[in-house]
Design an enzyme around this catalytic site. Sequence first.
Site, PDB file in Angstrom:
ATOM      1  N   CYS A   2       0.827  -1.205   0.000  1.00 10.14           N
ATOM      2  CA  CYS A   2       0.000   0.000   0.000  1.00 10.14           C
ATOM      3  C   CYS A   2       0.862   1.256   0.000  1.00 10.14           C
ATOM      4  O   CYS A   2       1.974   1.254   0.520  1.00 10.14           O
ATOM      5  CB  CYS A   2      -0.865   0.017   1.241  1.00 10.14           C
ATOM      6  SG  CYS A   2      -1.977  -1.377   1.356  1.00 10.14           S
ATOM      7  N   ARG A  27       5.714  -0.542  -6.565  1.00 12.15           N
ATOM      8  CA  ARG A  27       5.637  -1.409  -5.389  1.00 12.15           C
ATOM      9  C   ARG A  27       4.547  -2.470  -5.507  1.00 12.15           C
ATOM     10  O   ARG A  27       4.472  -3.377  -4.702  1.00 12.15           O
ATOM     11  CB  ARG A  27       5.352  -0.561  -4.148  1.00 12.15           C
ATOM     12  CG  ARG A  27       6.472   0.395  -3.818  1.00 12.15           C
ATOM     13  CD  ARG A  27       5.937   1.607  -3.086  1.00 12.15           C
ATOM     14  NE  ARG A  27       5.207   1.237  -1.899  1.00 12.15           N
ATOM     15  CZ  ARG A  27       5.755   1.105  -0.709  1.00 12.15           C
ATOM     16  NH1 ARG A  27       7.029   1.355  -0.560  1.00 12.15           N
ATOM     17  NH2 ARG A  27       5.038   0.763   0.325  1.00 12.15           N
ATOM     18  N   TRP A  74      -2.748  -2.696  -1.622  1.00  9.44           N
ATOM     19  CA  TRP A  74      -2.319  -4.067  -1.919  1.00  9.44           C
ATOM     20  C   TRP A  74      -3.027  -4.924  -0.887  1.00  9.44           C
ATOM     21  O   TRP A  74      -2.720  -4.876   0.301  1.00  9.44           O
ATOM     22  CB  TRP A  74      -0.806  -4.181  -1.809  1.00  9.44           C
ATOM     23  CG  TRP A  74      -0.285  -5.465  -2.367  1.00  9.44           C
ATOM     24  CD1 TRP A  74      -0.173  -5.789  -3.688  1.00  9.44           C
ATOM     25  CD2 TRP A  74       0.169  -6.593  -1.637  1.00  9.44           C
ATOM     26  NE1 TRP A  74       0.329  -7.061  -3.810  1.00  9.44           N
ATOM     27  CE2 TRP A  74       0.559  -7.580  -2.577  1.00  9.44           C
ATOM     28  CE3 TRP A  74       0.304  -6.884  -0.290  1.00  9.44           C
ATOM     29  CZ2 TRP A  74       1.053  -8.819  -2.204  1.00  9.44           C
ATOM     30  CZ3 TRP A  74       0.805  -8.127   0.079  1.00  9.44           C
ATOM     31  CH2 TRP A  74       1.175  -9.065  -0.880  1.00  9.44           C
ATOM     32  N   ASN A  98      -1.969   2.109   5.729  1.00 12.51           N
ATOM     33  CA  ASN A  98      -1.041   1.027   5.369  1.00 12.51           C
ATOM     34  C   ASN A  98      -0.840   0.193   6.614  1.00 12.51           C
ATOM     35  O   ASN A  98      -0.748   0.739   7.714  1.00 12.51           O
ATOM     36  CB  ASN A  98       0.333   1.575   4.973  1.00 12.51           C
ATOM     37  CG  ASN A  98       0.311   2.235   3.616  1.00 12.51           C
ATOM     38  OD1 ASN A  98      -0.734   2.320   2.972  1.00 12.51           O
ATOM     39  ND2 ASN A  98       1.462   2.704   3.192  1.00 12.51           N
ATOM     40  N   GLY A  99      -0.690  -1.115   6.443  1.00 20.33           N
ATOM     41  CA  GLY A  99      -0.407  -1.968   7.598  1.00 20.33           C
ATOM     42  C   GLY A  99      -1.580  -2.876   7.906  1.00 20.33           C
ATOM     43  O   GLY A  99      -2.480  -3.052   7.085  1.00 20.33           O
ATOM     44  N   GLU A 479      18.358 -23.889  -0.066  1.00 18.82           N
ATOM     45  CA  GLU A 479      17.943 -22.509  -0.372  1.00 18.82           C
ATOM     46  C   GLU A 479      19.163 -21.584  -0.496  1.00 18.82           C
ATOM     47  O   GLU A 479      19.212 -20.723  -1.376  1.00 18.82           O
ATOM     48  CB  GLU A 479      16.973 -22.020   0.719  1.00 18.82           C
ATOM     49  CG  GLU A 479      16.532 -20.567   0.624  1.00 18.82           C
ATOM     50  CD  GLU A 479      15.796 -20.195  -0.651  1.00 18.82           C
ATOM     51  OE1 GLU A 479      15.443 -21.072  -1.449  1.00 18.82           O
ATOM     52  OE2 GLU A 479      15.613 -18.981  -0.864  1.00 18.82           O
ATOM     53  N   LYS A 483      19.974 -19.452  -3.841  1.00 16.75           N
ATOM     54  CA  LYS A 483      20.136 -17.984  -3.830  1.00 16.75           C
ATOM     55  C   LYS A 483      21.440 -17.605  -4.519  1.00 16.75           C
ATOM     56  O   LYS A 483      21.494 -16.701  -5.341  1.00 16.75           O
ATOM     57  CB  LYS A 483      20.182 -17.425  -2.406  1.00 16.75           C
ATOM     58  CG  LYS A 483      18.941 -17.214  -1.627  1.00 16.75           C
ATOM     59  CD  LYS A 483      18.010 -16.162  -2.121  1.00 16.75           C
ATOM     60  CE  LYS A 483      17.143 -16.671  -3.219  1.00 16.75           C
ATOM     61  NZ  LYS A 483      15.897 -17.295  -2.920  1.00 16.75           N
ATOM     62  N   GLU A 486      21.352 -18.238  -8.293  1.00 16.79           N
ATOM     63  CA  GLU A 486      20.410 -17.345  -8.975  1.00 16.79           C
ATOM     64  C   GLU A 486      21.030 -15.995  -9.293  1.00 16.79           C
ATOM     65  O   GLU A 486      20.850 -15.475 -10.391  1.00 16.79           O
ATOM     66  CB  GLU A 486      19.178 -17.088  -8.081  1.00 16.79           C
ATOM     67  CG  GLU A 486      18.116 -18.154  -8.144  1.00 16.79           C
ATOM     68  CD  GLU A 486      16.911 -17.807  -7.275  1.00 16.79           C
ATOM     69  OE1 GLU A 486      15.792 -18.044  -7.716  1.00 16.79           O
ATOM     70  OE2 GLU A 486      17.090 -17.293  -6.139  1.00 16.79           O
ATOM     71  N   HIS A 502      28.909 -39.589   0.631  1.00 16.93           N
ATOM     72  CA  HIS A 502      28.511 -40.456  -0.473  1.00 16.93           C
ATOM     73  C   HIS A 502      28.714 -39.793  -1.831  1.00 16.93           C
ATOM     74  O   HIS A 502      28.094 -40.207  -2.809  1.00 16.93           O
ATOM     75  CB  HIS A 502      27.046 -40.882  -0.301  1.00 16.93           C
ATOM     76  CG  HIS A 502      26.808 -41.632   0.967  1.00 16.93           C
ATOM     77  ND1 HIS A 502      27.403 -42.842   1.252  1.00 16.93           N
ATOM     78  CD2 HIS A 502      26.088 -41.320   2.085  1.00 16.93           C
ATOM     79  CE1 HIS A 502      27.036 -43.254   2.453  1.00 16.93           C
ATOM     80  NE2 HIS A 502      26.248 -42.337   2.981  1.00 16.93           N
ATOM     81  N   LYS A 601      10.332 -13.512 -12.169  1.00 13.71           N
ATOM     82  CA  LYS A 601       9.765 -13.498 -10.817  1.00 13.71           C
ATOM     83  C   LYS A 601       8.606 -14.482 -10.705  1.00 13.71           C
ATOM     84  O   LYS A 601       8.430 -15.148  -9.704  1.00 13.71           O
ATOM     85  CB  LYS A 601       9.289 -12.076 -10.504  1.00 13.71           C
ATOM     86  CG  LYS A 601       8.782 -11.875  -9.096  1.00 13.71           C
ATOM     87  CD  LYS A 601       9.913 -11.888  -8.103  1.00 13.71           C
ATOM     88  CE  LYS A 601       9.440 -12.005  -6.676  1.00 13.71           C
ATOM     89  NZ  LYS A 601      10.476 -12.567  -5.802  1.00 13.71           N
TER      90      LYS A 601
END
Length: 606
Positions: A2, A27, A74, A98-99, A479, A483, A486, A502, A601
Amino acid sequence: MCGIVGYIGPRQATPILVNGLRRLEYRGYDSAGVAVWEGGKSRVVRCQGKLQGLVNKLEAEPAPGMVGIGHTRWATHGRPSDINAHPHKVGGVSVVHNGIIENHVHLRQQLEASGSKFSSETDTEIVAHLVAAELSSAKDLTEAVRRALTKVVGAFAIVVMDDAHPDTLVAAKKASPLVVGLGEGENYVASDVTAILDETKEIIFVEEGDIVTVTRQGVSITDPQGKPVERTPTTIRWTAAQAEKDGYRHYMLKEIHEQPRAVADTLAGRIDLENDNVTLDGIVVDTSNIKRIVMVACGTSYHSSLVGKFLIEDFARIPVEVDLASEYRYRDPVVRDTDLVIAISQSGETADTMGAVQLAKERGAKVLAISNVLESSIPRLSDYAFYTHAGPEIGVASTKAFTTQLVSLTLLAIHLGRQTGTLSPERARLLLAELLALPNKMAELIEHGAQLQVIARRYGNSRGFLFMGRGNQYPIALEGALKLKEISYIHAEGYSAGEMKHGPIALIDEELPCVVLVPQGPLYEKTVSNLTEVRAREGKVIAIASRGDKEIGSVSDEVIMIPNTLPELQPILSVVPLQQLSYYVADHKGTDIDQPRNLAKSVTVE
Ligand code: G6P
């Protein structure tokens, strides 16, 4: 996410508001609106969809006036729609927010019981009702806002205007950004500097608990008790492009830093300390008929599913299988009507995950979606939808979406465990308390990121990296490797530390940095043994260990200390230095961090 803009001065407000909102478009948002005052009352114009839709509406029915507030929304509570778009007006009071208001269910029930009628599904409208009610006895708008806010629990930046007080905007901040812009005979308020940088460079950064009264002539700020406070303006030297990233060099770095807030937002309103339980926004999963849980996801979301397996099996003792969505959908899986399928997708639009959900539904399973985007395709297709409240993520490499998925899965696992009776109230209480402590621990961890910058420079020219962990740290090793590849294009492998002997052990030499996740927990000793196997072969060890670990320094080349928490929650913290490491290695190499080559994305094709 927002966005807020407000204006009071001698010029027409609407173009200033629309221009400010346009600056915040990057945003992400799903609807927009303005309220502008003229001739004794304000006119609210709102529109679902892109800002251009609002502009078209305003062309057809202009909103003239020199005082106004604007918002891009949003969605978090209530689907994206015209009626849920801000501003929300009750009587003469218009509010943008916002929030998240955590006690919105309780407040709404109270207000409805005393006769208030709601016209939207949002938590924001509650604030408009509360301020309108206080105005009847308050001495001015600021006083009414202050009193209203004493009832509100949560995170907010709000701006309020009232038809009977057209010479004032009142704004307030708690855990959500808010700035005031200073002009000559005119002033501004906004959620972000970017929104008003075209108008002024003189900015006051509003602080926690501040209540700001903005008039044409000036700005006065008081604390929650009404005591005046002084805030010194800053002259902004950022360009608009820098301001979009809050001064950070990349969205990814900004999003790494946003994680404490994002985690707090994901927890907000969902922890029921009275009953040592979790409320899942009204979702009640009937565990009596669930024999198995199957989790499907892609990419980073797949890694959070792997952590989710540990959490759900541990707390709820329901067997969990995790599958890559692209594999599940094409391998003719066994699906039963006693399966609960959990689909995790940050965007809610990933084609393979959607295909997996469709298949599971066709074959009679119930599907629960975990997503960051309200009303996106996957949650809409599913029987239940649970949302992470990370705010939009712009950097392609997922960071805050991942950690909020982990938090959501922890909440879900606690909920399931309390239903099956396998998670005791005492253990649930401990977990909930530790969850609530995470945002602060995370903030402190992120602030120590400079060490990662040094390590990134030291090892950033390596040809490959190995990431290792055991138990619930194994998915974090995966992960961490994802990262790094990527965004830095360095080959990296994530491996279970126990499986290293192994195969990957053959790779180890003095050229290969090994990042070993070794926080305190039941597998600590075993992981240390694996780490020493790397050391014995001249490998360079970068250990991610718990603060207070006195042993680890003697067997590692580098040690990154992370705050202590329960072992079940450690992945939420241990992934953070890996995000920072990848970021700084990529920065050292000069790659396009926010838009790495060949990646998207949201992958809406197979
Ligand atoms: C893309 C993104 C990844 C993401 C994956 C799954 O590959 O680049 O960052 O993890 O899609 O996305 P989802 O929106 O379903 O979580």
